[in-house]
Enzyme design. Sequence first.
Site, PDB file in Angstrom:
ATOM      1  N   MET A  30       0.835  -1.201   0.000  1.00 20.81           N
ATOM      2  CA  MET A  30       0.000   0.000   0.000  1.00 20.81           C
ATOM      3  C   MET A  30       0.870   1.251   0.000  1.00 20.81           C
ATOM      4  SD  MET A  30      -3.553  -0.765   1.970  1.00 20.81           S
ATOM      5  CE  MET A  30      -2.956  -0.643   3.643  1.00 20.81           C
ATOM      6  N   HIS A  37       9.391  -3.519   3.423  1.00 22.16           N
ATOM      7  CA  HIS A  37       8.945  -3.745   2.052  1.00 22.16           C
ATOM      8  C   HIS A  37      10.133  -4.051   1.140  1.00 22.16           C
ATOM      9  CE1 HIS A  37       5.569  -0.943   3.385  1.00 22.16           C
ATOM     10  NE2 HIS A  37       4.915  -2.018   2.994  1.00 22.16           N
TER      11      HIS A  37
END
Length: 282
Positions: A30, A37
């Site tokens: 997102m 990430h």
Amino acid sequence: MQILKEKDALKKLVKALKNERKSIGFVPTMGALHEGHLSLIKQSLSSCDKTVVSIFVNPTQFDNPADLEKYPRTLKDDVSKIQSLSPEVIVFTPTATEIYGDQISSEEFSFDGLEHQMEGRFRKGHFNGVGTIVKKLFEMVEPDRAYFGEKDFQQLQIIRKLVEKNSLDVEIIGCPIYREYNGLARSSRNERLSPDARQNAAFIFQTLQKVKDDFGTKSASEITTWVSEVFKAQPGFELEYFEIADSETLESMKDRGSNHKYRAFIAAYSGEIRLIDNIALN
């Protein structure tokens, strides 16, 4: 670097890669990318011919409209971080209309009870939103492998169940929690914490470490009572839930089984910022 906004363009590219027998790794995000990430993207780059990263703030998995509105959106910076890892990454940045059309709504899923535990009790409809977007993205990207962090361990188990029940041809790779220097689990929401709150939030992981130390000698009820008490004594933090659960079923531990794996889970608020974390106990 290829940055695609339309699903038809993505599907066309995926088809070409499949025709060339290229393996595809997928990291759905997102945005507001952090080292956690990036660690997932690195794992994909190391084991797949091509890596696709999606950046999409999915409205259907937010039970709180204010949380959706305040969720950090840092696309330019995200793309720069991905570029620094590899210019070969394919970035997919659709709009909500591109994904959902005119009707932004979730499908209804059954995850064999996984969805009713912990997060499911406190975030109504959350896992229907997660299941909806992940299934849609899997159908577009057709990945061989998809990478998810263990910080959202319940979500990881939900996605594994989604793949099993829908006979999706993708291997789900769970990746270790990436932590800040003080132990706080990396999260996009950490950026909303004040410097002092971010430092003090190390208390959450410290609590989990003590739970792990005590797991072999104390009962689940004793540990749960202790966690509740230490949170009450910690200024600036409010415990939403603490759970010791079976790693597979996510059901609360009653009697400890010798062949079962267990994890401890915490959700807590620092002001209005909701933080979650977990740790393997055995």
